[in-house]
Design a protein around this motif. Structure first.
Motif, PDB file in Angstrom:
ATOM      1  N   ASP A   1       0.761  -1.259  -0.145  1.00  0.00           N
ATOM      2  CA  ASP A   1      -0.013  -0.098   0.022  1.00  0.00           C
ATOM      3  C   ASP A   1       0.865   1.266  -0.147  1.00  0.00           C
ATOM      4  OD1 ASP A   1      -2.371  -1.296  -0.043  1.00  0.00           O
ATOM      5  OD2 ASP A   1      -2.609  -1.380   1.866  1.00  0.00           O
TER       6      ASP A   1
ATOM      7  N   ASP B   1     -10.937   8.811   2.938  1.00  0.00           N
ATOM      8  CA  ASP B   1     -11.019   7.235   3.099  1.00  0.00           C
ATOM      9  C   ASP B   1     -10.424   6.537   1.947  1.00  0.00           C
ATOM     10  OD1 ASP B   1     -12.230   4.980   3.899  1.00  0.00           O
ATOM     11  OD2 ASP B   1     -13.919   4.909   3.268  1.00  0.00           O
ATOM     12  N   ILE B   2      -9.259   5.928   2.251  1.00  0.00           N
ATOM     13  CA  ILE B   2      -8.402   5.289   1.279  1.00  0.00           C
ATOM     14  C   ILE B   2      -8.624   3.758   1.286  1.00  0.00           C
ATOM     15  CG2 ILE B   2      -6.023   4.906   0.203  1.00  0.00           C
ATOM     16  CD1 ILE B   2      -5.286   7.498   1.710  1.00  0.00           C
ATOM     17  N   THR B   3      -9.425   3.130   0.350  1.00  0.00           N
ATOM     18  CA  THR B   3      -9.636   1.758   0.384  1.00  0.00           C
ATOM     19  C   THR B   3      -8.733   1.403  -0.925  1.00  0.00           C
ATOM     20  OG1 THR B   3     -11.619   2.096  -1.252  1.00  0.00           O
ATOM     21  CG2 THR B   3     -12.005   1.942   1.080  1.00  0.00           C
ATOM     22  N   GLU B   4      -8.656  -0.067  -1.251  1.00  0.00           N
ATOM     23  CA  GLU B   4      -7.991  -0.650  -2.309  1.00  0.00           C
ATOM     24  C   GLU B   4      -8.562  -0.047  -3.573  1.00  0.00           C
ATOM     25  OE1 GLU B   4      -4.585  -2.637  -3.063  1.00  0.00           O
ATOM     26  OE2 GLU B   4      -5.436  -2.563  -1.141  1.00  0.00           O
ATOM     27  N   ILE B   5     -10.007  -0.085  -3.561  1.00  0.00           N
ATOM     28  CA  ILE B   5     -10.596   0.249  -5.035  1.00  0.00           C
ATOM     29  C   ILE B   5     -10.156   1.901  -5.252  1.00  0.00           C
ATOM     30  CG2 ILE B   5     -12.831   0.703  -5.877  1.00  0.00           C
ATOM     31  CD1 ILE B   5     -13.710  -1.856  -4.565  1.00  0.00           C
ATOM     32  N   VAL B   6     -10.578   2.657  -4.027  1.00  0.00           N
ATOM     33  CA  VAL B   6     -10.020   3.808  -4.095  1.00  0.00           C
ATOM     34  C   VAL B   6      -8.711   4.420  -4.582  1.00  0.00           C
ATOM     35  CG1 VAL B   6      -9.897   6.143  -2.986  1.00  0.00           C
ATOM     36  CG2 VAL B   6     -12.161   4.994  -2.568  1.00  0.00           C
ATOM     37  N   LEU B   7      -7.826   3.705  -4.207  1.00  0.00           N
ATOM     38  CA  LEU B   7      -6.453   3.784  -4.515  1.00  0.00           C
ATOM     39  C   LEU B   7      -6.160   3.241  -5.960  1.00  0.00           C
ATOM     40  CD1 LEU B   7      -3.757   4.710  -3.319  1.00  0.00           C
ATOM     41  CD2 LEU B   7      -3.273   2.591  -2.315  1.00  0.00           C
ATOM     42  N   GLN B   8      -6.729   2.077  -6.410  1.00  0.00           N
ATOM     43  CA  GLN B   8      -6.548   1.737  -7.775  1.00  0.00           C
ATOM     44  C   GLN B   8      -7.309   2.658  -8.791  1.00  0.00           C
ATOM     45  OE1 GLN B   8      -4.524  -0.868  -8.749  1.00  0.00           O
ATOM     46  NE2 GLN B   8      -5.241   0.086 -10.687  1.00  0.00           N
TER      47      GLN B   8
END
Length: 326
Positions: free
Chosen positions: A156, A305-312
């Protein structure tokens, strides 16, 4: 137990070489590459090695020599110093980077098998002889039974830094904004999209003020490769910061070993208590303007709010934005 009789002058020569080249870093112990362990006696020290050092260490141990006398001295000095002082070494992030770049665990597993054999295979005197220039080689390690390890995992820290580098490169290529506005625009973007990293902010200051190696904007694929490489450099520092953050009260203390001049510059600038990086890089007037704007932007900040989807999704958006410049 073997007892080594090592002349004090040899130990001094190795130590002076490490200090002169600022190869060992830590925010409290060695903020400028000059270690002082006064307040950390009796701790368990671990040194994180960066990819450049690990690459040359593995090459030396598999081939038996290097074709660069300075690199032989670097590797010999570091390895003698860690042996002499009972410092453990780790190559975890370097192997993660290697496996990720190749999208395979195979070569990283081979390197790890060699790495795990090093301290038992060689003596401190062999490293000292390399450090002093008395020898140019060591017996190579032969590993016949290759074990399988998993190093190609999502990181991450790396993904966030990759997104940052895409944005920084996009702004760097913008011919309509001056350097001050580019810095402020990056701070705004950072505030809206991702966690702030002190090392990235300092890198951005150094980049836009032309105090560090500049980005070369040529072919898109090459630019992406450079973004990935710099993202890994920042990953070493940010991941390491999660380990040293509380080590004043911990038995384990993590040092960082690097010979990368830009990484060292980012680190030393970040941890110099007498430096405001905005003013240091942009001058009193423009730096104060950026500093004022930075404080205004982050006032009352709510972390995104940083999620895996948001980051991708962020990475894909920034890649597409950057691609429009080509």
């Amino acid at each position: 137990m073997n007892i080594l009789n090592i002349p004090e002058q040899h130990i001094k020569e190795v130590t002076e070489f490490l200090v002169e080249n600022q190869l060992i870093l830590h925010p409290q112990i060695s903020p400028k590459g000059i270690p002082d362990f006064s307040n950390y006696y009796g701790r368990d020290f671990i040194m994180i090695l960066d990819r450049n050092i690990v690459t040359k260490l593995i090459e030396l141990c598999t081939k038996g020599t290097l074709n660069d006398d300075f690199l032989l001295k670097v590797i010999g000095s570091i390895m003698f110093w860690v042996e002499l002082n009972g410092v453990r070494i780790t190559a975890g992030i370097a192997l993660n980077e290697y496996a990720h770049n190749l999208n395979s665990n195979l070569n990283a597993s081979k390197e790890n098998d060699v790495f795990l054999s090093i301290l038992d295979f060689y003596s401190p005197m062999q490293w000292l002889n390399l450090a002093l220039g008395n020898e140019r080689g060591i017996p190579p390690i032969r590993v016949s039974d290759i074990k399988s390890y998993i190093f190609n995992i999502e990181n991450d820290h790396y993904k966030m830094h990759y997104a940052e580098m895409l944005r920084l490169t996009y702004l760097f290529a913008n011919k309509e904004l001056d350097q001050t506005k580019k810095m402020i625009e990056f701070i705004k973007w950072n505030n809206d999209n991702i966690l702030f990293c002190q090392y990235t902010l300092v890198y951005a200051c150094l980049l836009f003020s032309k105090k560090i190696k500049q980005l070369s904007i040529s072919e898109f694929d090459q630019v992406i490769k450079k973004c990935r490489n710099q993202a890994w450099d920042l990953t070493y520092l940010s991941f390491w910061s999660t380990l040293y953050w509380t080590d004043s009260n911990s038995n384990e203390v993590f040092l960082f070993g690097t010979m990368d001049k830009d990484l060292r510059k980012i680190f030393i600038t970040t941890h110099d208590a007498n430096i405001n990086p905005f003013i240091f890089c942009f001058g009193e007037k423009k730096g104060s303007e950026i500093d004022k704007e930075y404080r205004r932007i982050i006032a009352g900040r709510i972390k995104p709010d940083i999620t895996e989807i948001v980051l991708q999704n962020l990475i894909e958006t920034e890649e597409e934005n950057l691609k429009q410049n080509f």
